[in-house]
Design an enzyme around this catalytic site. Structure first.
Site, short mmCIF file in Angstrom:
data_model
loop_
_atom_site.label_atom_id
_atom_site.label_comp_id
_atom_site.label_asym_id
_atom_site.label_seq_id
_atom_site.Cartn_x
_atom_site.Cartn_y
_atom_site.Cartn_z
N SER A 76 0.83 -1.21 0.00
CA SER A 76 0.00 0.00 0.00
C SER A 76 0.86 1.25 0.00
CB SER A 76 -0.89 0.02 1.25
OG SER A 76 -1.54 1.27 1.38
N TYR A 123 -1.79 -0.92 10.60
CA TYR A 123 -1.93 -1.31 9.19
C TYR A 123 -0.72 -0.85 8.37
CZ TYR A 123 -3.88 -1.27 4.43
OH TYR A 123 -4.09 -1.45 3.07
P1 NAD Z 1 -11.50 -6.04 0.46
O1 NAD Z 1 -12.18 -5.90 1.75
O2 NAD Z 1 -12.33 -6.23 -0.74
O3 NAD Z 1 -10.45 -7.25 0.50
C1 NAD Z 1 -9.78 -7.62 1.66
C2 NAD Z 1 -10.02 -9.10 1.84
O4 NAD Z 1 -9.19 -9.57 2.89
C3 NAD Z 1 -11.45 -9.45 2.26
O5 NAD Z 1 -12.28 -9.62 1.16
C4 NAD Z 1 -11.23 -10.73 3.04
O6 NAD Z 1 -11.52 -11.84 2.23
C5 NAD Z 1 -9.75 -10.75 3.36
N1 NAD Z 1 -9.56 -10.88 4.81
C6 NAD Z 1 -9.57 -9.93 5.76
N2 NAD Z 1 -9.42 -10.48 6.98
C7 NAD Z 1 -9.31 -11.82 6.78
C8 NAD Z 1 -9.14 -12.93 7.64
N3 NAD Z 1 -9.05 -12.81 8.97
N4 NAD Z 1 -9.08 -14.17 7.07
C9 NAD Z 1 -9.18 -14.33 5.75
N5 NAD Z 1 -9.32 -13.32 4.88
C10 NAD Z 1 -9.40 -12.08 5.40
O7 NAD Z 1 -10.56 -4.76 0.30
P2 NAD Z 1 -9.38 -4.40 -0.72
O8 NAD Z 1 -9.21 -2.95 -0.55
O9 NAD Z 1 -9.61 -4.97 -2.05
O10 NAD Z 1 -8.13 -5.09 -0.04
C11 NAD Z 1 -7.24 -5.95 -0.73
C12 NAD Z 1 -5.81 -5.59 -0.38
O11 NAD Z 1 -5.52 -4.30 -0.89
C13 NAD Z 1 -5.51 -5.53 1.11
O12 NAD Z 1 -4.25 -6.12 1.36
C14 NAD Z 1 -5.43 -4.05 1.39
O13 NAD Z 1 -4.59 -3.77 2.46
C15 NAD Z 1 -4.84 -3.58 0.07
N6 NAD Z 1 -4.98 -2.15 -0.18
C16 NAD Z 1 -6.21 -1.59 -0.34
C17 NAD Z 1 -6.30 -0.23 -0.59
C18 NAD Z 1 -7.64 0.44 -0.78
O14 NAD Z 1 -7.67 1.67 -0.81
N7 NAD Z 1 -8.72 -0.28 -0.89
C19 NAD Z 1 -5.15 0.55 -0.67
C20 NAD Z 1 -3.92 -0.06 -0.50
C21 NAD Z 1 -3.84 -1.41 -0.26
#
Ligand code: NAD
Ligand code: MG
Length: 307
Positions: free
Chosen positions: A199, A212
């Protein structure tokens, strides 16, 4: 057919098609709250995973991928893109996310690819240790691992950030990544690719996301070190660093609620990204066309400066 000679630079309709400012809408999401982990099915507005737009060109033909957090958000967009590029795909997700997962599994199958559902909680050591084996068993092999699951809970003051939350964030975001990747190495052949979702928070931490952001900095170090370790074995390791992307993570306490209407407005493009905009970065890093790209971080963040 439109050729360059026929495209007037003053034709605004034509220009708007590829203008990154307007390619996806500038959203102003209403304040909303979902219990963790949050469902795409209840997200307002809904996120774009490329269901209606992503076109594959066979870049991952016959490949076998495991994507954690593949039910929603970035992981869901990557799952759809991988399937349309010709890969069989296993997705891991929490049991509470079955509704979102079913939609993505159907989308993978609609491409004539194998879709494998691996529900479970990454806080459980047994589940995460077995995940890669189970994916390889059901897919008949494994050559792409996308470590993408993540937990993000915003807390205003360090005094209110509990040890329990810190431990769980580290467990899901980084300790599980070590365990899943270690187990996957038994299966990954030469030419395989590991892609970790990090991220912009790794280098520009929000004051409300101390735990985080710390895990994301750890993911960067893990990615770069492991990339050097595995390069001689013919396995490439890289990362994708998203900026503000509209996903269920943001409405299940990932952001302070009052910030949601302006989510993503502070990047140079002036809008939040959609999950579909991340998919090409993962496809590139997974495919052999990035054979000389190792230990790299692809920033997909709407223009924020990066180190
Ligand atoms: P999202 O909520 O769609 O995806 C995150 C997923 O993590 C969930 O769908 C879930 O299946 C999984 N998860 C969380 N806790 C869990 C657990 N205890 N056991 C099993 N699975 C678990 O959100 P997203 O934004 O698509 O996130 C995906 C990745 O992108 C993450 O690593 C997040 O940190 C990263 N990210 C997101 C952003 C943003 O702005 N959305 C920015 C930078 C990084
Ligand atoms: Mg989800």
């Amino acid at each position: 057919m439109t050729t360059p000679e026929h495209t007037s630079p003053h034709d605004e309709t034509q220009m708007a098609l590829d203008n990154p400012v307007t390619r996806y809408p500038k959203i102003e999401p209403p304040k909303q709250d979902q219990p963790e982990p949050g469902l795409d099915a209840k997200l307002e507005p809904r996120a774009d995973h490329g269901e209606d737009s992503y076109q594959g060109t066979g870049r991952l033909k016959g490949r076998k991928a495991l994507i954690t957090g593949g039910d929603s958000g970035i992981g869901a967009a990557v799952a759809i893109a991988f399937a349309r590029e010709g890969a069989d795909v296993a997705i891991a997700y929490l049991p509470a996310e079955e509704e979102d997962a079913r939609k993505i599994l159907r989308a993978i199958e609609a491409e004539g690819r194998q879709a494998v559902a691996l529900p479970g909680d990454l806080l459980e050591v047994e589940y995460r240790n077995a995940l890669a084996d189970e994916a390889a068993r059901q897919l008949g092999g494994l050559d792409i691992l996308v470590n993408n699951a993540g937990k993000q809970i915003a807390i205003e003051r360090l005094e209110d950030l509990s040890d329990q939350q810190v431990i769980e964030t580290f467990q899901v975001n980084i300790l599980a990544m070590f365990a899943i990747t270690r187990a996957a190495l038994k299966h990954l052949p030469q030419g395989a690719s590991i892609i970790n979702t990090t991220s912009v928070q790794a280098y520009e931490p929000s004051p409300t996301l101390l735990d985080y952001a710390s895990t994301k900095a750890a993911i960067n170090a893990f990615t770069k070190g492991l990339a050097v370790q595995l390069a001689p074995r013919g396995i490439r390791v890289n990362a994708v660093a998203p900026g503000p992307i509209w996903t269920p993570l943001q409405v299940s306490d990932g952001q302070p609620k009052e910030k949601l209407p302006k989510f993503g407005h502070n990047v140079p493009l002036g809008r939040a990204g959609q999950p579909v905009e991340l998919a090409p970065a993962y496809v590139f890093l997974a495919s052999a066309e990035s054979s000389y790209v190792i230990g790299e971080t692809l920033n997909v963040n709407g223009g924020k400066a990066t180190p």
